[in-house]
Design an enzyme around this catalytic site. Structure first.
Site, PDB file in Angstrom:
ATOM      1  CG  ASP A  89      -0.247   0.129   2.543  1.00 19.28           C
ATOM      2  OD1 ASP A  89       0.815  -0.511   2.721  1.00 19.28           O
ATOM      3  OD2 ASP A  89      -0.733   0.875   3.421  1.00 19.28           O
ATOM      4  CD  GLU A 154       4.166   0.986   7.087  1.00 16.10           C
ATOM      5  OE1 GLU A 154       4.876   1.282   8.067  1.00 16.10           O
ATOM      6  OE2 GLU A 154       3.841   1.824   6.226  1.00 16.10           O
ATOM      7  CG  HIS A 428       4.948   9.331   3.684  1.00 16.61           C
ATOM      8  ND1 HIS A 428       4.562   9.222   5.011  1.00 16.61           N
ATOM      9  CD2 HIS A 428       5.233   8.072   3.293  1.00 16.61           C
ATOM     10  CE1 HIS A 428       4.633   7.957   5.388  1.00 16.61           C
ATOM     11  NE2 HIS A 428       5.052   7.236   4.357  1.00 16.61           N
TER      12      HIS A 428
HETATM   13  N1  BES Z   1       8.765   3.083   5.414  1.00 13.57           N
HETATM   14  C1  BES Z   1       8.160   3.921   6.373  1.00 13.57           C
HETATM   15  C2  BES Z   1       8.874   3.942   7.694  1.00 13.57           C
HETATM   16  C3  BES Z   1      10.186   4.676   7.689  1.00 13.57           C
HETATM   17  C4  BES Z   1      10.222   6.003   7.323  1.00 13.57           C
HETATM   18  C5  BES Z   1      11.325   4.050   8.087  1.00 13.57           C
HETATM   19  C6  BES Z   1      11.422   6.678   7.321  1.00 13.57           C
HETATM   20  C7  BES Z   1      12.519   4.700   8.099  1.00 13.57           C
HETATM   21  C8  BES Z   1      12.569   6.027   7.697  1.00 13.57           C
HETATM   22  C9  BES Z   1       6.723   3.479   6.600  1.00 13.57           C
HETATM   23  O1  BES Z   1       6.058   3.156   5.414  1.00 13.57           O
HETATM   24  C10 BES Z   1       5.949   4.608   7.218  1.00 13.57           C
HETATM   25  O2  BES Z   1       5.743   5.595   6.567  1.00 13.57           O
HETATM   26  N2  BES Z   1       5.503   4.449   8.446  1.00 13.57           N
HETATM   27  C11 BES Z   1       4.633   5.366   9.087  1.00 13.57           C
HETATM   28  C12 BES Z   1       4.014   4.622  10.219  1.00 13.57           C
HETATM   29  C13 BES Z   1       2.618   4.941  10.581  1.00 13.57           C
HETATM   30  C14 BES Z   1       1.642   5.080   9.495  1.00 13.57           C
HETATM   31  C15 BES Z   1       2.134   4.012  11.672  1.00 13.57           C
HETATM   32  C16 BES Z   1       5.394   6.553   9.600  1.00 13.57           C
HETATM   33  O3  BES Z   1       6.587   6.433   9.993  1.00 13.57           O
HETATM   34  O4  BES Z   1       4.835   7.644   9.604  1.00 13.57           O
HETATM   35 MN    MN Z   2       7.202   1.966   4.219  1.00 14.69          MN
HETATM   36 MN    MN Z   3       5.431   5.083   4.467  1.00 11.21          MN
END
Ligand code: BES
Ligand code: MN
Ligand code: MN
Length: 464
Positions: A89, A154, A428
């Site tokens: 996703d 996720e 993002h």
């Molecule tokens: N891949 C990211 C997590 C990440 C971001 C790891 C930057 C290392 C560096 C993951 O897809 C993500 O965006 N996670 C969200 C989590 C949330 C929706 C619970 C986040 O970190 O905002």
């Molecule tokens: Mn991710």
């Molecule tokens: Mn992410």
């Protein structure tokens, strides 16, 4: 390995074309209108899993988006079993006007592939799949036992995954979990992430009078919910970046002095960092470096704020309502449920009595630290060094993958965060992209990794 590596080299063009098909599917998990696309994307992953030779490939339905699973378990009981995790996703695309090209029409420019999900996380799921293909096509087998799980929630907090893991403990049983969903330190500077932050995501709703009022007739006599909200937000942190919520830091484990020493040796260039963001000064908690602030310290940020009139021109109004989204990044050992309660209690304490304040918790997750001394971590270091020609550094990252903690507690398996993104690839954000050299080297790293992992003898408790 030679045959496998040259297979990767000669097929990298078609791998990239296939990745484009994956990126064309708008699998935005938070948007109800994309629900069908999310399912289509799960089916796409299912087909690719079958194609590379995984067995028992299945789609599991959940109350929202499907989970895709596949496995190959013929390496023998003395070889480790790894569980590879990723997500298909993606985040929403807004603000759409700021994209140079449409987010679901992937284009390649300057050796980078641009599309929503390119680095987070479709490109990285795909490179794991292709490393499996490279082994299967050349040897008809994998060096270790592999389970592969790819979820579709996720980006909305893995809402149904924890229950799935608890309900399918046997299916997912493994020695190590491998996740490619993080970044490397920089281009040509491979690194392995050993820590992620947790998250507590809150919303504050403020209500003043029962309807919008003329600000001339009522202003000065009736409190304004936007002013009240600004007052609350201004008291969440002091002007040195310290969070003022009572008890917020109670469970924080400080970095050891050895860890801080290692951190200070990382080749971080603060001047370039500021230039890349067009900012004159960095800002954060006093006494910590920028790298520490963005990865190993907890923090609090307002993610959105609304209320009143924000259109063109001027409207003299005293609004009835205002609101804000506030998220806190937590460090390992800080529990989101506890932080949510402390947040609510503190906001209620400082809220002006002249307005009604409601605090809601949206979602949260634990941070994680992964052990540096497991044999699977040593194998990861070797694999990265083989593909990149440089020994990887160890870093912590500020983002969150809450399921890592769930894997560690429910499956009792340490996670290896083998990520290939770069810090400035705009996950993002508009113009998200993934460096194709890292896509290529990522496939090679993962192919080496399967081979390196096979040197661990599980009959010996994984001690080689
Ligand atoms: N891949 C990211 C997590 C990440 C971001 C790891 C930057 C290392 C560096 C993951 O897809 C993500 O965006 N996670 C969200 C989590 C949330 C929706 C619970 C986040 O970190 O905002
Ligand atoms: Mn991710
Ligand atoms: Mn992410």
């Amino acid at each position: 390995m030679d045959k496998i590596l040259s297979y990767i080299d000669s097929n990298i063009g078609s791998f990239t074309e296939q990745l484009k098909d994956f990126l064309r599917i708008p699998s935005i998990s938070t948007n109800p209108d994309n629900r069908g696309d999310v399912r289509k994307c799960a089916q796409y992953v299912e087909e690719r899993m079958k194609e590379v030779g995984l067995e028992n490939v299945m789609i599991f339905d959940t109350p929202l988006h499907p989970i895709v699973f596949g496995e190959w378990l013929h390496a023998g009981g003395d070889k480790p079993t790894i569980l590879i995790y990723g997500h298909y996703d993606v985040q929403p695309v807004d603000p759409i006007d700021l994209w140079t090209d449409p987010p679901f029409e992937p284009v390649i420019k300057d050796g980078k592939i641009f599309a929503r999900g390119a680095v987070d996380d479709k490109g990285q799921v795909f490179l794991q799949l292709k490393s499996i293909e490279a082994h299967m096509k050349n040897n008809g087998a994998l060096p270790v036992n592999v389970k592969f799980i790819v979820e579709g929630e996720e980006e909305i907090g893995s809402v149904n995954l924890e229950k799935f893991i608890i309900d399918h403990k046997d299916l997912l049983k493994c020695d190590y979990v491998v996740v490619s969903d993080t970044s490397m330190f920089g281009k040509g500077i491979p690194s392995i992430c050993y820590g992620l932050r947790g998250l507590a995501y809150m919303q504050i709703n403020v209500t003043g009078p029962n309807r919008d009022l003329h600000s001339g007739s009522y202003g000065g006599g009736v409190d304004n919910p936007i002013n009240a909200l600004a007052h609350i937000i201004s008291k969440l942190k002091d002007d040195k970046g310290k969070i003022l919520i009572d008890g917020f830091y109670d469970d924080v484990i400080d970095m050891t002095s050895e860890e801080r020493d290692e951190y200070s040796k990382l080749p971080f260039d603060e001047i370039k960092y500021k230039e890349g963001l067009d900012i004159d000064e960095v800002f954060g908690e006093e006494g910590y470096s920028t790298l520490e602030r963005v990865s190993a310290r907890p923090t609090l940020d307002c993610n959105g704020i609304w209320g009143g009139f924000s259109g063109e021109g001027a409207k003299t109004v005293l609004p009835s309502k205002a609101g804000a989204k506030v998220s806190m990044r937590l460090v390992p050992n800080q529990h989101p449920e506890k932080i949510e309660k402390l947040f609510e209690k503190y906001v209620m304490k400082i809220a002006p009595k002249s307005v009604k304040v409601e605090v809601k918790s949206l979602h949260g997750g634990m941070g994680a630290l992964t052990p540096l001394d497991s044999p699977a971590m040593k194998a990861a270091v070797s694999a990265m060094e083989m593909a990149y020609g440089a020994r990887p550094l160890f870093t912590r990252e500020g983002g969150s993958i809450p399921v890592v903690n769930v894997f560690q507690t429910i499956l009792n398996a340490p996670t290896i965060l083998l990520g290939f993104g770069l810090p400035d690839e705009n996950p993002h954000s508009p113009d998200e992209h993934f460096d194709l050299e890292n896509f290529h080297k990522g496939i090679k790293t993962c192919a080496h990794y399967l081979n390196e992992l096979s040197k661990i003898n599980m009959k010996n408790n994984g001690k080689n």
